[in-house]
Design a protein around this motif. Structure first.
Motif, short mmCIF file in Angstrom:
data_model
loop_
_atom_site.label_atom_id
_atom_site.label_comp_id
_atom_site.label_asym_id
_atom_site.label_seq_id
_atom_site.Cartn_x
_atom_site.Cartn_y
_atom_site.Cartn_z
N ARG A 45 0.82 -1.21 0.00
CA ARG A 45 0.00 0.00 0.00
C ARG A 45 0.86 1.27 0.00
O ARG A 45 0.40 2.33 -0.40
N HIS A 46 2.10 1.18 0.45
CA HIS A 46 2.97 2.35 0.55
C HIS A 46 3.38 2.84 -0.83
O HIS A 46 3.65 2.05 -1.73
N ASP A 54 -3.90 0.16 -3.49
CA ASP A 54 -4.59 1.02 -2.53
C ASP A 54 -5.83 0.31 -2.01
O ASP A 54 -6.94 0.52 -2.49
N ASP A 55 -5.61 -0.58 -1.05
CA ASP A 55 -6.69 -1.37 -0.46
C ASP A 55 -6.34 -1.53 1.02
O ASP A 55 -5.21 -1.91 1.34
N PRO A 56 -7.29 -1.27 1.93
CA PRO A 56 -6.98 -1.34 3.37
C PRO A 56 -6.57 -2.73 3.85
O PRO A 56 -5.92 -2.85 4.90
N SER A 57 -6.87 -3.78 3.11
CA SER A 57 -6.46 -5.13 3.54
C SER A 57 -5.02 -5.46 3.16
O SER A 57 -4.48 -6.48 3.54
N SER A 59 -1.06 -4.61 3.39
CA SER A 59 -0.09 -3.94 4.27
C SER A 59 0.77 -2.97 3.47
O SER A 59 0.87 -3.08 2.24
N ARG A 60 1.40 -2.03 4.18
CA ARG A 60 2.27 -1.06 3.50
C ARG A 60 3.37 -1.77 2.73
O ARG A 60 3.69 -1.42 1.61
N HIS A 62 3.70 -5.47 1.81
CA HIS A 62 2.93 -6.71 1.91
C HIS A 62 3.70 -7.93 1.39
O HIS A 62 3.77 -8.95 2.07
N ASN A 81 -2.65 -9.79 6.82
CA ASN A 81 -3.72 -10.58 6.20
C ASN A 81 -3.24 -11.71 5.29
O ASN A 81 -4.06 -12.43 4.75
N GLY A 108 -9.00 -8.79 0.46
CA GLY A 108 -9.27 -7.76 -0.55
C GLY A 108 -9.74 -8.34 -1.87
O GLY A 108 -9.64 -9.54 -2.12
#
Length: 145
Positions: A45-46, A54-57, A59-60, A62, A81, A108
């Motif tokens: 996500r970073h 760009d999905d909250p599930s 990790s930055r 992952h 996750n 996700g």
């Protein structure tokens, strides 16, 4: 800018050279094709990730896809996750990727399809990918400075 957006030319599509690609399925970047050009490609996500999801599930930091020998592998980087290949949780292991593998991240809805083929084959497999390429959305990584 983290990505360089390029137009796909007919000559690029006709190339018979084998390359590895990730096709994004789901989300606002559905249909984007990412050409894997690095030995280690990070997913997260970073904004500093090579492939930003760009999905909250997610990790930055992952997961990462690495090239070793003549094969690609995906590894989870201790995400909350988990990372899945074809719906199987890979846990802490390195999972060897083969053409057509689907990589997902936790619960996700975004998936990456790993493809080790020429660009014409990648485009023909998904009409959304073809549409995305028409709109100049073939993504190529920025080279490290």
């Amino acid at each position: 800018m983290w990505f360089l957006l390029l137009a796909a030319k007919e000559s690029d599509l006709a190339s018979s050279a084998q390359h590895s690609y990730l096709t994004i399925h789901g989300g606002s970047r559905h249909g984007v094709v990412v050409h894997i050009r690095k030995t280690t490609t990070t997913v997260g996500r970073h904004h500093s990730s090579d492939v930003v999801i760009d999905d909250p599930s997610v990790s930055r930091r992952h997961a990462e896809i690495t090239y070793s020998g003549d094969r690609y592998f995906v590894s989870d980087l201790g995400s909350k996750n988990g990372t899945f290949v074809n719906q199987d949780n890979i846990g802490n292991s390195q999972h060897s990727l083969v053409d057509g593998d689907e990589i997902t991240f936790g619960p996700g809805e975004i998936a990456l399809t790993f493809q080790n083929s020429n660009l014409a084959d990648v485009v023909l497999q998904d009409s959304k990918v073809t549409e995305a390429l028409r709109w100049n959305r073939l993504v190529e990584y920025r080279q490290a400075d």
